[in-house]
Write a protein that holds these residues in place. Structure first.
Motif, mmCIF file in Angstrom:
data_model
loop_
_atom_site.group_PDB
_atom_site.id
_atom_site.type_symbol
_atom_site.label_atom_id
_atom_site.label_comp_id
_atom_site.label_asym_id
_atom_site.label_seq_id
_atom_site.Cartn_x
_atom_site.Cartn_y
_atom_site.Cartn_z
ATOM 1 N N VAL A 7 42.265 34.410 25.750
ATOM 2 C CA VAL A 7 44.256 35.385 26.519
ATOM 3 C C VAL A 7 43.853 36.075 27.609
ATOM 4 O O VAL A 7 43.718 36.024 28.663
ATOM 5 C CB VAL A 7 44.615 36.168 25.123
ATOM 6 C CG1 VAL A 7 45.405 36.927 25.838
ATOM 7 C CG2 VAL A 7 45.155 35.092 24.290
ATOM 8 N N LEU A 8 42.547 36.248 27.396
ATOM 9 C CA LEU A 8 41.565 37.514 28.146
ATOM 10 C C LEU A 8 41.422 37.496 29.509
ATOM 11 O O LEU A 8 41.236 37.663 30.683
ATOM 12 C CB LEU A 8 40.322 38.700 28.067
ATOM 13 C CG LEU A 8 40.731 39.394 26.662
ATOM 14 C CD1 LEU A 8 39.956 40.406 26.811
ATOM 15 C CD2 LEU A 8 41.642 40.533 27.123
ATOM 16 N N ALA A 9 40.706 35.805 29.285
ATOM 17 C CA ALA A 9 40.579 34.842 30.364
ATOM 18 C C ALA A 9 41.704 34.210 31.282
ATOM 19 O O ALA A 9 41.920 34.070 32.730
ATOM 20 C CB ALA A 9 39.046 33.522 30.043
ATOM 21 N N LEU A 10 42.346 34.084 30.715
ATOM 22 C CA LEU A 10 43.706 33.657 30.953
ATOM 23 C C LEU A 10 44.301 34.587 31.913
ATOM 24 O O LEU A 10 45.101 34.640 33.429
ATOM 25 C CB LEU A 10 45.101 33.294 30.185
ATOM 26 C CG LEU A 10 46.689 33.295 30.519
ATOM 27 C CD1 LEU A 10 46.262 31.692 31.368
ATOM 28 C CD2 LEU A 10 47.040 32.779 29.182
ATOM 29 N N GLY A 11 44.526 36.288 31.417
ATOM 30 C CA GLY A 11 45.045 37.771 32.098
ATOM 31 C C GLY A 11 44.490 37.158 33.678
ATOM 32 O O GLY A 11 44.745 38.036 34.678
ATOM 33 N N ALA A 12 42.796 37.655 33.292
ATOM 34 C CA ALA A 12 41.979 37.476 34.669
ATOM 35 C C ALA A 12 42.686 36.680 35.470
ATOM 36 O O ALA A 12 42.136 37.031 36.575
ATOM 37 C CB ALA A 12 40.851 37.693 34.104
ATOM 38 N N GLY A 13 42.298 34.677 34.951
ATOM 39 C CA GLY A 13 42.779 33.945 35.825
ATOM 40 C C GLY A 13 44.107 34.306 36.863
ATOM 41 O O GLY A 13 44.147 34.098 37.719
ATOM 42 N N ILE A 42 43.363 36.834 40.061
ATOM 43 C CA ILE A 42 42.670 36.463 40.765
ATOM 44 C C ILE A 42 42.691 35.262 41.317
ATOM 45 O O ILE A 42 42.370 34.545 42.178
ATOM 46 C CB ILE A 42 41.017 36.710 39.959
ATOM 47 C CG1 ILE A 42 40.721 35.888 39.015
ATOM 48 C CG2 ILE A 42 40.123 38.131 40.464
ATOM 49 C CD1 ILE A 42 39.554 36.074 39.371
ATOM 50 N N GLU A 43 43.785 34.826 40.404
ATOM 51 C CA GLU A 43 44.165 33.654 41.442
ATOM 52 C C GLU A 43 42.761 32.319 41.100
ATOM 53 O O GLU A 43 42.802 31.650 41.542
ATOM 54 C CB GLU A 43 44.738 33.263 42.744
ATOM 55 C CG GLU A 43 46.257 34.367 42.845
ATOM 56 C CD GLU A 43 46.263 34.401 44.533
ATOM 57 O OE1 GLU A 43 45.847 33.569 44.672
ATOM 58 O OE2 GLU A 43 47.694 35.559 44.406
ATOM 59 N N GLN A 44 42.706 32.633 39.558
ATOM 60 C CA GLN A 44 41.941 30.939 39.318
ATOM 61 C C GLN A 44 41.498 31.116 38.579
ATOM 62 O O GLN A 44 40.779 30.688 37.414
ATOM 63 C CB GLN A 44 40.373 31.193 39.622
ATOM 64 C CG GLN A 44 39.998 31.676 41.497
ATOM 65 C CD GLN A 44 39.767 31.032 42.099
ATOM 66 O OE1 GLN A 44 39.384 29.617 41.899
ATOM 67 N NE2 GLN A 44 40.556 30.696 43.291
ATOM 68 N N VAL A 45 42.905 30.828 37.596
ATOM 69 C CA VAL A 45 42.953 30.529 36.176
ATOM 70 C C VAL A 45 42.557 29.295 35.765
ATOM 71 O O VAL A 45 41.322 29.826 34.383
ATOM 72 C CB VAL A 45 45.136 30.211 36.335
ATOM 73 C CG1 VAL A 45 45.129 29.800 34.685
ATOM 74 C CG2 VAL A 45 45.298 31.437 36.259
ATOM 75 N N LEU A 46 42.194 28.057 36.663
ATOM 76 C CA LEU A 46 41.130 27.113 35.606
ATOM 77 C C LEU A 46 39.930 27.762 35.481
ATOM 78 O O LEU A 46 39.389 26.991 34.661
ATOM 79 C CB LEU A 46 41.704 25.620 36.469
ATOM 80 C CG LEU A 46 40.618 24.855 36.053
ATOM 81 C CD1 LEU A 46 41.436 24.334 34.597
ATOM 82 C CD2 LEU A 46 41.175 23.155 36.853
ATOM 83 N N ILE A 47 39.145 27.812 36.494
ATOM 84 C CA ILE A 47 38.049 28.488 36.435
ATOM 85 C C ILE A 47 37.566 29.105 35.183
ATOM 86 O O ILE A 47 36.714 29.333 34.451
ATOM 87 C CB ILE A 47 37.545 29.194 37.230
ATOM 88 C CG1 ILE A 47 37.427 27.247 38.813
ATOM 89 C CG2 ILE A 47 35.706 29.539 37.444
ATOM 90 C CD1 ILE A 47 37.308 27.849 40.463
#
Length: 93
Positions: A28-34, A37-42
């Motif tokens: 969930v945190l990576a999804l929010g950060a992605g 920063i417009e890098q959701v997949l990475i």
């Protein structure tokens, strides 16, 4: 007195679909950060890789090991008088 059957998984952490709560939070945190920063997949691929590493590490240790490690590092302070300060490593008589 009749014995009571207690389920085996009564102390398990909450589950959401396939993941427990402690595995779901990095995703969930990576999804929010992605999204920010417009890098959701990475970010999601990195989080899923970290969750797999974390799951392997967690399953190799006894129950409560991560909570004990967090306390030992000082991130889980307690105001209780019976729980010692985690930064005091030696007790003198």
């Amino acid at each position: 007195m009749k014995p009571i059957d207690i389920p085996d998984g009564i102390d398990d952490p909450p589950q959401f679909l396939l993941w427990s709560l402690d595995e779901l939070m990095p995703i969930v945190l990576a999804l929010g950060a992605g999204i920010l920063i417009e890098q959701v997949l990475i970010c999601l691929l990195g989080a899923i890789g970290l969750v797999k590493i974390y799951r392997r590490y967690r399953d190799a240790k006894p129950d409560g090991f991560m909570l004990h490690s967090i306390y030992w590092a000082g991130f889980l302070p307690s105001k209780s008088k019976t729980v010692p300060n985690p930064f005091v490593r030696r007790f003198l008589p």
